[in-house]
Design a protein around this motif. Structure first.
Motif, PDB file in Angstrom:
ATOM      1  N   ARG A   1       0.866  -1.187   0.000  1.00 22.97           N
ATOM      2  CA  ARG A   1       0.000   0.000   0.000  1.00 22.97           C
ATOM      3  C   ARG A   1       0.898   1.230   0.000  1.00 22.97           C
ATOM      4  O   ARG A   1       2.029   1.184   0.453  1.00 22.97           O
ATOM      5  CB  ARG A   1      -0.904   0.015   1.225  1.00 22.97           C
ATOM      6  N   PHE A   2       0.373   2.331  -0.465  1.00 26.84           N
ATOM      7  CA  PHE A   2       1.183   3.549  -0.571  1.00 26.84           C
ATOM      8  C   PHE A   2       1.348   4.309   0.739  1.00 26.84           C
ATOM      9  O   PHE A   2       2.264   5.111   0.875  1.00 26.84           O
ATOM     10  CB  PHE A   2       0.575   4.497  -1.619  1.00 26.84           C
ATOM     11  N   TRP A   3       0.496   4.093   1.722  1.00 23.68           N
ATOM     12  CA  TRP A   3       0.531   4.954   2.900  1.00 23.68           C
ATOM     13  C   TRP A   3       1.772   4.732   3.761  1.00 23.68           C
ATOM     14  O   TRP A   3       2.252   5.664   4.394  1.00 23.68           O
ATOM     15  CB  TRP A   3      -0.763   4.861   3.706  1.00 23.68           C
ATOM     16  N   LEU A   4       2.336   3.520   3.803  1.00 23.71           N
ATOM     17  CA  LEU A   4       3.558   3.327   4.599  1.00 23.71           C
ATOM     18  C   LEU A   4       4.771   4.024   3.984  1.00 23.71           C
ATOM     19  O   LEU A   4       5.507   4.710   4.701  1.00 23.71           O
ATOM     20  CB  LEU A   4       3.825   1.843   4.825  1.00 23.71           C
TER      21      LEU A   4
ATOM     22  N   ALA B   1       4.635   6.606   2.146  1.00 21.47           N
ATOM     23  CA  ALA B   1       4.340   8.036   2.306  1.00 21.47           C
ATOM     24  C   ALA B   1       4.679   8.491   3.720  1.00 21.47           C
ATOM     25  O   ALA B   1       5.274   9.561   3.914  1.00 21.47           O
ATOM     26  CB  ALA B   1       2.874   8.314   1.992  1.00 21.47           C
ATOM     27  N   ALA B   2       4.334   7.681   4.709  1.00 25.36           N
ATOM     28  CA  ALA B   2       4.668   8.018   6.099  1.00 25.36           C
ATOM     29  C   ALA B   2       6.183   8.050   6.299  1.00 25.36           C
ATOM     30  O   ALA B   2       6.711   8.940   6.983  1.00 25.36           O
ATOM     31  CB  ALA B   2       4.015   7.023   7.051  1.00 25.36           C
TER      32      ALA B   2
ATOM     33  N   ALA C   1       7.636   3.094  -2.753  1.00 25.41           N
ATOM     34  CA  ALA C   1       6.465   3.526  -3.518  1.00 25.41           C
ATOM     35  C   ALA C   1       6.598   3.105  -4.981  1.00 25.41           C
ATOM     36  O   ALA C   1       5.608   2.719  -5.619  1.00 25.41           O
ATOM     37  CB  ALA C   1       6.288   5.035  -3.406  1.00 25.41           C
TER      38      ALA C   1
END
Length: 126
Positions: free
Chosen positions: A76-79, A81-82, A104
């Motif tokens: 997933r992209f959110w990790l 990004a974080a 990413a």
């Protein structure tokens, strides 16, 4: 037919995103002189879930259910990004920003070639 065209357009968009993320990751590593190991580790690392999910008695393309949560988490992209936010704020060395771009990139490349998240039983989601 409309759905197939939409899927193709989405995959093309993911391919463009993957190319841009790879370019930024490599550019940052070269210009900053840091992040070389993060570039490799974070670009390849998410697929360690596939190794963890290998096993006997699985159907073709099936990931062992024990590894589904890890695979879905890492794809997933959110990790990434974080990780990018934490690194950009200076809480982690700049090399981890390179790692975030590489991670990413991995996610976008997987989406571009048609790999999706997994169902509980380990198959790709429809």
């Amino acid at each position: 037919m409309h759905t197939a065209v939409a899927r193709t357009n989405i995959r093309i968009a993911y391919a463009g995103l993957a190319a841009a993320l790879l370019a930024v990751a490599v550019l940052e590593a070269v210009t900053q002189g840091a992040g070389y190991w993060q570039l490799a580790a974070f670009a390849l690392g998410p697929d360690l879930a596939l190794v963890y999910g290998a096993g006997a008695g699985l159907e073709r393309g099936q990931l062992h259910p024990r590894a589904v949560w890890l695979y879905n988490l890492l794809h997933r992209f959110w990790l990434p990004a974080a990780l990018a936010v934490v690194s950009a704020t200076g809480l982690l060395p700049l090399g981890y920003l390179v790692g975030a771009f590489a991670w990413a990139f991995h996610v976008a490349l997987d989406r571009a070639v048609g790999y999706r998240l997994r169902t509980r039983d380990g198959f790709q989601r429809a």
